[in-house]
Scaffold this motif. Structure first.
Motif, PDB file in Angstrom:
ATOM      1  N   CYS A  22       0.805  -1.435  -0.029  1.00  8.75           N
ATOM      2  CA  CYS A  22      -0.015  -0.009  -0.017  1.00  8.75           C
ATOM      3  C   CYS A  22       0.852   1.185  -0.059  1.00  8.75           C
TER       4      CYS A  22
ATOM      5  N   ILE B 285       2.188   1.627  -3.581  1.00  8.03           N
ATOM      6  CA  ILE B 285       1.066   2.272  -4.405  1.00  8.03           C
ATOM      7  C   ILE B 285       0.808   3.746  -4.129  1.00  8.03           C
TER       8      ILE B 285
ATOM      9  N   GLU C 214      -0.656  -1.766  -8.823  1.00 11.36           N
ATOM     10  CA  GLU C 214      -2.018  -2.339  -7.872  1.00 11.36           C
ATOM     11  C   GLU C 214      -2.609  -3.500  -8.639  1.00 11.36           C
TER      12      GLU C 214
ATOM     13  N   SER D  93      -2.355  -7.105  -7.132  1.00  8.25           N
ATOM     14  CA  SER D  93      -3.784  -7.490  -6.662  1.00  8.25           C
ATOM     15  C   SER D  93      -4.500  -8.388  -7.378  1.00  8.25           C
TER      16      SER D  93
ATOM     17  N   ALA E 107      -6.096  -1.509  -1.736  1.00  4.35           N
ATOM     18  CA  ALA E 107      -5.016  -1.262  -2.478  1.00  4.35           C
ATOM     19  C   ALA E 107      -5.377   0.004  -3.444  1.00  4.35           C
TER      20      ALA E 107
ATOM     21  N   LEU F 146      -4.144   3.847  -3.513  1.00  5.45           N
ATOM     22  CA  LEU F 146      -4.109   4.874  -4.715  1.00  5.45           C
ATOM     23  C   LEU F 146      -4.691   6.356  -4.567  1.00  5.45           C
TER      24      LEU F 146
END
Length: 398
Positions: free
Chosen positions: A75, A78, A93, A97, A253, A257
């Motif tokens: 995280c 990102i 991401e 993910s 996530a 962002l």
């Protein structure tokens, strides 16, 4: 009670921030104008270890102990990449993910050994094909079909809006397909790994999108695509459930962002309000401007706390303790809903603070304004998040 990142996490943040400032920031405006996907920079992100933060060492990953917060590290990465550019942030991401994590979580040993080393190293990218023209939020309405014939899955159908699916370094896309009918009469949805270059598997032209101009996004068509039976990912008939589980992590996530975007708006507005002179002084001395920026700062702190609280819950679960899955799912939806809607508001405020200049593409706030809206849509719309949150409260909402 306070929530603070560890010293190691803060050091990692500075490393990623320096990389984003030196390698991405100087070029991002041109890439955005040209709709250019910089595969070389993506691979440099891999060399920095960003795609391997949640993966074990046996596949080339960082091998971060669960107690040290591997998901929190992702995280942070990102957020810092997204602070400079959202397209590059979503590339990371989605690469982790939606590309790596489904194979890592549900794949066989053979599938992990075949695909993960290149994906974890950032040499290659993977996508996940779920959305179809008639199956977005209603993913159970999937029309793509896969039939098992002589030891091979024969797949026919189409997908849309699939990230990292047609770049020069895309190696594989996992697609959901109907593989039969359950005893209850409902479609049996399974996930199947389809390598790039498989005959009949084609990525259409890249979309002309409102934002995320740098990211790689394509429609996909599958015409009599044949892959080995062992390319089934996880259990047959569990593809939809597997993807819902994948989305829980992805929502946090996406929150990271959004946090990066809001931080960028705060940074840009503070600097601009100090530099821009009008009526004998900087516009930042005017309450009409200063109060709007103060609101941005409040949204930033709330968004960051919600996101990293959910990330910490995920790490605690990986360590074998912490909250229940139900509690984590609720926290993930709350973080995704609040941060994405706050990001849209933040870019609107930032554009207003910049005035006429905010409407000019030469200023980053214009790009962030375009990029923000999709955060309320991708990986579960705001409406879906509200539905999930309400259900978590015990409400029988449909």
């Amino acid at each position: 009670m306070t929530f603070e990142l560890s010293r190691e996490h803060e050091e990692f943040r500075r490393t990623v921030r320096d990389f984003a400032a030196s390698t991405i920031a100087p070029h991002v405006a041109q890439w955005d104008r040209d709709h250019h996907f910089p595969t070389d920079v993506v691979q440099q992100m891999g060399e920095l270890g960003l795609f391997g933060l949640t993966a074990p060492e046996e596949f080339g990953g960082a091998g971060i102990d669960a107690a040290d917060g591997p998901f929190t590290s992702l995280c942070i990465a990102i957020e810092e990449i997204g602070r400079v550019d959202q397209s590059m942030g979503i590339t990371l991401e989605a690469g982790v993910s939606l590309g790596i994590n489904p194979i890592l979580t549900f794949g066989t040993d053979a599938q992990r050994k075949e695909w993960l080393p290149d994906l974890v190293a950032g040499r290659r990218l993977a996508g996940f094909g779920l959305t179809e023209p008639g199956a977005g939020s209603d993913a159970g309405a999937t029309r793509t079909k896969a039939e098992l014939v002589d030891g091979e899955w024969v797949i026919n159908g189409g997908k849309q809006f699939i990230t990292n699916s047609g770049s020069a370094i895309t190696s594989v896309v996992t697609v959901t397909a109907r593989t039969g009918t359950s005893e209850a009469g409902k479609p049996e949805i399974s996930a199947i790994i389809v390598p790039s270059g498989t005959p009949g598997f084609e990525a259409g032209p890249s979309y002309d999108k409102l934002g995320w101009h740098i990211s790689d996004t394509h429609p996909l068509t599958l015409t009599d695509v044949r892959v080995p039976e062992q390319n089934l990912l996880g259990e047959r008939g569990r593809g939809y459930a597997q993807f819902l589980s994948t989305l829980d992590d992805g929502r946090v996530a996406i929150g990271a962002l959004a946090v990066g975007l809001i931080q960028a708006c705060v940074d840009l507005c503070v600097q601009y309000s100090l530099d821009r002179q009008t009526m004998g002084g900087p516009i930042g001395r005017k309450q009409g401007v200063a109060f709007q920026i103060a609101d941005l700062e409040v949204m930033l702190h709330a968004s960051r706390l919600l996101t990293y609280r959910a990330a910490a819950m995920k790490d605690a679960m990986l360590a074998g303790g912490g909250p229940s899955m139900k509690e984590f799912k609720q926290a993930a939806s709350i973080a995704k809903l609040y941060t994405s809607e706050s990001a849209v508001t933040a870019t609107r405020i930032a554009t207003q603070v910049f005035g006429g200049y905010g409407f000019m593409e030469e200023y980053p706030v214009a790009r962030f304004y375009r990029d923000a809206k999709i955060l309320e849509i991708g990986e579960g719309t705001s409406e879906v998040q509200r539905m999930l949150i309400a259900r978590g409260l015990g409400l029988p909402v449909e």
